[in-house]
Scaffold this active site. Structure first.
Site, PDB file in Angstrom:
ATOM      1  CG  ASN A 126      -6.393  -0.449   1.083  1.00 36.62           C
ATOM      2  OD1 ASN A 126      -5.686  -0.073   0.151  1.00 36.62           O
ATOM      3  ND2 ASN A 126      -5.890  -0.855   2.231  1.00 36.62           N
ATOM      4  CG  HIS A 160      -2.954   3.811   1.915  1.00 42.76           C
ATOM      5  ND1 HIS A 160      -3.398   3.382   0.677  1.00 42.76           N
ATOM      6  CD2 HIS A 160      -3.053   2.734   2.749  1.00 42.76           C
ATOM      7  CE1 HIS A 160      -3.731   2.104   0.759  1.00 42.76           C
ATOM      8  NE2 HIS A 160      -3.540   1.692   2.003  1.00 42.76           N
ATOM      9  CB  CYS A 205      -0.952   0.005   1.185  1.00 43.55           C
ATOM     10  SG  CYS A 205      -2.103  -1.376   1.169  1.00 43.55           S
TER      11      CYS A 205
HETATM   12  N1  ACO Z   1     -18.545  -7.824   9.040  1.00 47.05           N
HETATM   13  C1  ACO Z   1     -19.087  -8.093  10.252  1.00 47.05           C
HETATM   14  N2  ACO Z   1     -18.347  -8.417  11.320  1.00 47.05           N
HETATM   15  C2  ACO Z   1     -17.019  -8.492  11.149  1.00 47.05           C
HETATM   16  C3  ACO Z   1     -16.381  -8.228   9.915  1.00 47.05           C
HETATM   17  C4  ACO Z   1     -17.217  -7.881   8.853  1.00 47.05           C
HETATM   18  N3  ACO Z   1     -16.730  -7.603   7.619  1.00 47.05           N
HETATM   19  N4  ACO Z   1     -15.069  -8.375  10.068  1.00 47.05           N
HETATM   20  C5  ACO Z   1     -14.841  -8.706  11.348  1.00 47.05           C
HETATM   21  N5  ACO Z   1     -16.028  -8.791  12.000  1.00 47.05           N
HETATM   22  C6  ACO Z   1     -16.271  -9.137  13.394  1.00 47.05           C
HETATM   23  C7  ACO Z   1     -15.169  -9.972  13.992  1.00 47.05           C
HETATM   24  O1  ACO Z   1     -15.344 -11.341  13.665  1.00 47.05           O
HETATM   25  C8  ACO Z   1     -15.348  -9.707  15.459  1.00 47.05           C
HETATM   26  O2  ACO Z   1     -16.429 -10.487  15.913  1.00 47.05           O
HETATM   27  P1  ACO Z   1     -16.387 -11.112  17.404  1.00 47.05           P
HETATM   28  O3  ACO Z   1     -16.354  -9.949  18.338  1.00 47.05           O
HETATM   29  O4  ACO Z   1     -17.651 -11.890  17.452  1.00 47.05           O
HETATM   30  O5  ACO Z   1     -15.143 -11.937  17.440  1.00 47.05           O
HETATM   31  C9  ACO Z   1     -15.804  -8.240  15.494  1.00 47.05           C
HETATM   32  O6  ACO Z   1     -16.283  -7.955  14.160  1.00 47.05           O
HETATM   33  C10 ACO Z   1     -14.679  -7.277  15.830  1.00 47.05           C
HETATM   34  O7  ACO Z   1     -13.560  -7.648  15.038  1.00 47.05           O
HETATM   35  P2  ACO Z   1     -12.253  -6.820  15.076  1.00 47.05           P
HETATM   36  O8  ACO Z   1     -11.271  -7.397  14.102  1.00 47.05           O
HETATM   37  O9  ACO Z   1     -11.832  -6.680  16.511  1.00 47.05           O
HETATM   38  O10 ACO Z   1     -12.780  -5.431  14.538  1.00 47.05           O
HETATM   39  P3  ACO Z   1     -12.069  -4.049  14.521  1.00 47.05           P
HETATM   40  O11 ACO Z   1     -12.855  -3.075  15.265  1.00 47.05           O
HETATM   41  O12 ACO Z   1     -10.604  -4.137  14.806  1.00 47.05           O
HETATM   42  O13 ACO Z   1     -12.216  -3.645  12.974  1.00 47.05           O
HETATM   43  C11 ACO Z   1     -10.886  -3.585  11.001  1.00 47.05           C
HETATM   44  C12 ACO Z   1     -11.606  -4.468  11.991  1.00 47.05           C
HETATM   45  C13 ACO Z   1     -11.901  -2.740  10.263  1.00 47.05           C
HETATM   46  C14 ACO Z   1     -10.141  -4.483  10.006  1.00 47.05           C
HETATM   47  C15 ACO Z   1      -9.879  -2.681  11.773  1.00 47.05           C
HETATM   48  O14 ACO Z   1      -9.073  -3.449  12.616  1.00 47.05           O
HETATM   49  C16 ACO Z   1      -9.032  -1.892  10.854  1.00 47.05           C
HETATM   50  O15 ACO Z   1      -9.492  -0.995  10.192  1.00 47.05           O
HETATM   51  N6  ACO Z   1      -7.710  -2.154  10.808  1.00 47.05           N
HETATM   52  C17 ACO Z   1      -6.844  -1.517   9.855  1.00 47.05           C
HETATM   53  C18 ACO Z   1      -6.577  -2.510   8.815  1.00 47.05           C
HETATM   54  C19 ACO Z   1      -6.447  -1.958   7.445  1.00 47.05           C
HETATM   55  O16 ACO Z   1      -6.921  -0.898   7.092  1.00 47.05           O
HETATM   56  N7  ACO Z   1      -5.780  -2.741   6.624  1.00 47.05           N
HETATM   57  C20 ACO Z   1      -5.619  -2.423   5.261  1.00 47.05           C
HETATM   58  C21 ACO Z   1      -4.287  -2.875   4.787  1.00 47.05           C
HETATM   59  S1  ACO Z   1      -3.010  -2.005   5.611  1.00 47.05           S
HETATM   60  C22 ACO Z   1      -3.164  -0.478   5.136  1.00 47.05           C
HETATM   61  O17 ACO Z   1      -3.557  -0.249   4.027  1.00 47.05           O
HETATM   62  C23 ACO Z   1      -2.906   0.530   6.109  1.00 47.05           C
END
Ligand code: ACO
Length: 325
Positions: free
Chosen positions: A282, A252, A115
């Site tokens: 993304n 980004h 990215c």
């Molecule tokens: N739909 C519904 N529920 C979901 C989904 C979804 N798509 N994905 C995860 N969940 C659930 C999980 O299973 C979990 O359920 P549980 O509590 O029953 O176990 C719950 O939602 C919370 O999951 P988390 O992973 O803790 O959710 P979080 O609040 O951390 O959000 C996310 C996840 C959006 C991926 C966040 O961590 C994030 O934005 N991280 C940054 C990652 C990113 O942007 N990566 C891109 C590549 S790197 C870059 O470009 C910077």
């Protein structure tokens, strides 16, 4: 002091026509529009059709950038293409783009920083122009990232999309200060200790398969906010500029919450922000040049504006660029 600057003279983006909404995804996997919008700000993404290759998206974006520049491909002597999803393991996708553009000279190669790839490609092309090794460069970020996704992993597959963006850089003289038009500075960083936070679990020499994205979302989020804000400050300090000098922040486009947290950390107002993550999701290396093309294309980014670019991705790899448009 007279210096060579790499001035941005053209920009263009291309998105494959097929749009997949959050509701479309919720019919395939256990997710919802509400969850995706609240956690990420993403509403839809463009997905390349079968047979539509990274080089096709890249070539379309490059043609648009050349049109804006009023230049032909023959006037370009370097292509640097950032991508995580090359057409083939070799040759470099940049050489395929070179052929598709009808170029029979110059040099073309790929850069891999996921990215953050566009910032690394911009830094490379800028260095070639500054050191008089080329006169005009196409810098492209292009991805068919959907092909690296595990469509059963709702934690990752909802986050990404496909697309390409490009800029044309042309060598022009400058005075060597922050008022010059062109790339003022670039800063790139990596820290390989964070490999397990974000990677693809396959590859030519490890499994012989392509693999799919694996990610520790919360850890990525935490590192992203800290490193991106620091990167912006690093770019400003290198040019003797302050946060108040920024006309546009082009981050980004990974996640609206990461972008909002970075804005808060920098004390920047939302009207300084170029945001496309809601429409594009993304698109990895394509996200920044797509956002640049969006905002320059509709006249928000104008001549003389100070544009601050930042990005982070797997590696971890991250960086920033200060560009006077
Ligand atoms: N739909 C519904 N529920 C979901 C989904 C979804 N798509 N994905 C995860 N969940 C659930 C999980 O299973 C979990 O359920 P549980 O509590 O029953 O176990 C719950 O939602 C919370 O999951 P988390 O992973 O803790 O959710 P979080 O609040 O951390 O959000 C996310 C996840 C959006 C991926 C966040 O961590 C994030 O934005 N991280 C940054 C990652 C990113 O942007 N990566 C891109 C590549 S790197 C870059 O470009 C910077």
């Amino acid at each position: 002091m007279s210096v060579r600057r790499a001035r941005v003279v053209g920009w263009g983006g291309y998105l494959p026509p097929h749009v997949v909404t959050n509701d479309d995804l919720s019919r395939r996997i256990d997710t919802s529009d509400a969850w995706i919008v609240e956690r990420t700000g993403i509403r839809q993404r463009h997905i390349a059709s079968q047979g539509e290759l990274t080089s096709d998206l890249a070539t379309a974006a490059a043609r648009r950038a050349l049109d804006v520049a009023g230049m032909t491909a023959a006037q370009v002597d370097l292509i640097v293409l950032a991508s995580t999803t090359p057409d083939e393991t070799f040759p470099a996708t940049a050489t395929v783009v070179q052929r598709k553009l009808g170029m029979d000279g110059g040099a073309a190669f790929d850069i891999q920083a996921v990215c953050a790839g566009f910032v690394f490609a911009l830094a490379t092309a800028d260095a070639f122009i500054r050191s008089n090794q080329c006169q005009a460069a196409l810098v492209i970020g292009a991805e068919t990232f959907s092909r690296l996704l595990d469509w059963n992993d709702r934690g990752t597959c909802v986050l990404f999309g496909d697309g390409a963006g490009a800029v044309v850089l042309r060598a022009e003289p400058g005075n060597g200060d922050g008022a010059d038009r062109g790339v003022l500075s670039t800063h790139i960083h990596t820290d390989g200790r964070h490999h397990d936070m974000l990677y693809v679990n396959g590859g030519v020499s490890s499994t012989g398969t392509t693999g799919v994205v694996r990610m520790e979302g919360k850890d990525v989020f935490r590192h992203a906010v800290a490193k991106l804000a620091d990167s912006v400050d690093e770019a400003l300090a290198a040019n003797g500029l302050g946060r108040g000098d920024i006309d546009w922040l082009v981050p980004h486009q990974a996640n609206k919450r990461i972008i909002d947290a970075t804005l808060r950390k920098l004390g920047l107002a939302e009207d300084k922000l170029v945001l496309t993550v809601d429409r594009h999701a993304n698109t990895s290396a394509a996200s920044v040049p797509l956002a640049l093309a969006d905002a320059a294309g509709d006249g928000r980014i104008r001549s003389g504006h100070l544009v601050l670019i930042e990005a982070i991705g797997g590696g971890l790899a991250w960086g920033s660029a200060a560009v006077r448009w």
